[in-house]
Write an enzyme that holds these catalytic residues in place. Structure first.
Site, PDB file in Angstrom:
ATOM      1  N   VAL B  37      50.904  64.951  27.603  1.00 18.29           N
ATOM      2  CA  VAL B  37      50.056  65.024  28.797  1.00 18.29           C
ATOM      3  C   VAL B  37      50.599  66.123  29.711  1.00 18.29           C
ATOM      4  CG1 VAL B  37      49.437  62.586  28.656  1.00 18.29           C
ATOM      5  CG2 VAL B  37      51.412  63.276  30.036  1.00 18.29           C
ATOM      6  N   CYS B  38      49.833  66.446  30.774  1.00 21.54           N
ATOM      7  CA  CYS B  38      50.272  67.456  31.728  1.00 21.54           C
ATOM      8  C   CYS B  38      51.481  66.933  32.497  1.00 21.54           C
ATOM      9  CB  CYS B  38      49.154  67.789  32.705  1.00 21.54           C
ATOM     10  SG  CYS B  38      47.739  68.568  31.903  1.00 21.54           S
ATOM     11  N   PRO B  39      52.454  67.738  32.888  1.00 23.86           N
ATOM     12  CA  PRO B  39      52.468  69.189  32.690  1.00 23.86           C
ATOM     13  C   PRO B  39      53.125  69.633  31.387  1.00 23.86           C
ATOM     14  CG  PRO B  39      54.369  68.601  34.003  1.00 23.86           C
ATOM     15  CD  PRO B  39      53.650  67.304  33.651  1.00 23.86           C
ATOM     16  N   TYR B  40      53.554  68.652  30.531  1.00 21.41           N
ATOM     17  CA  TYR B  40      54.313  69.046  29.328  1.00 21.41           C
ATOM     18  C   TYR B  40      53.467  69.857  28.371  1.00 21.41           C
ATOM     19  CZ  TYR B  40      57.225  65.778  31.630  1.00 21.41           C
ATOM     20  OH  TYR B  40      57.937  65.152  32.607  1.00 21.41           O
TER      21      TYR B  40
END
Ligand SMILES: [Zn+2]
Lengths: 266, 103
Positions: B37-40
């Site tokens: 998921v964000c920000p990864y």
């Protein structure tokens, strides 16, 4: 080096910045910064440098943690009262970020040891509380051409400046010699609102990160002054003094000197 | 009538620039960031692209719908060219293809 998954998570907010990225984060992890003092300025500066993943942080301080420090020196705690500040800060910073190697140097800088102590570091952060050390650190950084990020605080006002020897001004271009001890406020007069060193120390940490990353404009040839009561920042130009006793073409000071004590310890 | 044809022509030309047929794009690197998921998501994309040379193309496989919007936006903001964004029908997956322009 390759990042671990933990590092990718820890530094994710750095990595997604165009100005940092994985490459910038690796620069931070391999940088070596020396901090003079683990007091009001050194605590917040070191805290943020450790959080940012600056790989090696040396702290020079020979004081022990006292109760009266805790109103502003946030790397120490009630539990570390009596401990050497260098050890107390090391413990705090390393538990915040195990990527950081904190070198505790439990001693005082003087004209005989300073060059050997700062030689191995990329950048020096001065958070010292007295003029003799401030001038000693400036002169040593000029001699070794080490970038120096200097901070100072008193009551409700603070100052930050970045000395890039050979490229900009130095502390003596600004104030040629230390003020006579009598003109410096006595200990009773020298109060400080606890948050002030947090602001100034954080600005010092920001300057350090910019220097390591090679981004933005450092406070070269300028002095940033923060007036907390008026909530005002002012940046004044500090031209390099062509007659500076230490950083000009024909310096009158060519070796380090220790000034007398007799100054208040903030 | 003429006006309608002309509008259609412009639209399909525009579509061509943004969404090139898959067969025409050759990627130099592929990464699978499904499950992130964000920000990864963007962190992984950025780290992968740092290893590439300008001009090289990356193909990103992902399943986080927000990232299908955010990654192209972030890439454009940081000066890279987004060549294609496509939902793979019925799989819940997306493909983003981008060209590295700058370090
Ligand atoms: Zn000077």
């Amino acid at each position: 080096m390759e990042f671990t998954e933990d590092q990718i998570q820890r530094y994710s907010r750095h990595i997604i910045l165009a100005e940092v990225g994985g490459k910038g984060q690796k620069k931070l992890l391999s940088a070596k910064v020396l901090m003079v003092g683990a007091g009001g300025l050194g605590c917040p500066a070191g805290f943020y440098l450790a959080a940012a993943g600056v790989g090696t942080i040396a702290i020079v301080d020979d004081d022990r943690v006292e109760l009266s420090n805790l109103q502003r020196q946030i790397a120490h705690s009630t539990k570390t009262l009596g401990m050497l500040k260098a050890d107390s800060a090391k413990q705090t910073f390393e538990s915040l970020n195990p990527d950081v190697n904190v070198v505790a140097i439990k001693g005082r800088l003087n004209k005989d040891n300073i060059l050997d102590i700062i030689r191995d570091y990329d950048i020096v952060v001065d958070g010292s509380d007295n003029f003799p050390t401030r001038y000693l650190v400036n002169d040593a950084c000029v001699f070794l051409k080490k970038p120096l990020v200097s901070g100072a605080i008193l009551r409700f006002e603070g100052q930050v400046t970045t000395v890039l020897p050979g490229d900009g001004h130095c502390y003596r271009c600004l104030f040629e010699v230390p003020p006579p001890p009598g003109l410096v406020p006595s200990c009773q007069e020298a109060g400080v609102l606890g948050v002030l060193p947090g602001v100034i120390g954080s600005l010092q940490a920001m300057e350090v990160l910019k220097l390591i990353l090679g981004k933005g404009q450092p406070l070269k040839n300028s002095l940033l002054i923060y007036d907390a009561l008026r909530a005002n920042f002012r940046k004044v130009k500090v031209p390099k003094n062509p007659e500076c006793p230490v950083c000009s073409e024909h310096p009158s000071i060519t070796e380090l000197q220790d000034y007398d004590a007799g100054y208040c310890q903030l | 009538m003429t006006g309608a044809v002309s509008t259609q022509g412009t639209a399909s030309l525009k579509k061509c620039e943004v969404f090139m047929p898959e067969s025409e794009i050759k990627s130099d690197k592929k990464i699978d960031i499904k499950g992130l998921v964000c920000p990864y998501t963007f962190v992984k994309v950025k780290l992968a692209m740092e290893e590439m040379e300008p001009g090289q193309v990356i193909e990103i496989l992902l399943d986080y719908p927000e990232a299908a919007k955010n990654i192209p936006k972030s890439l454009s903001e940081q000066g890279q060219t987004v060549m294609k964004v496509q939902e793979l029908e019925g799989t819940g997956n997306w493909i983003i293809i981008a060209r590295k322009e700058t370090d």
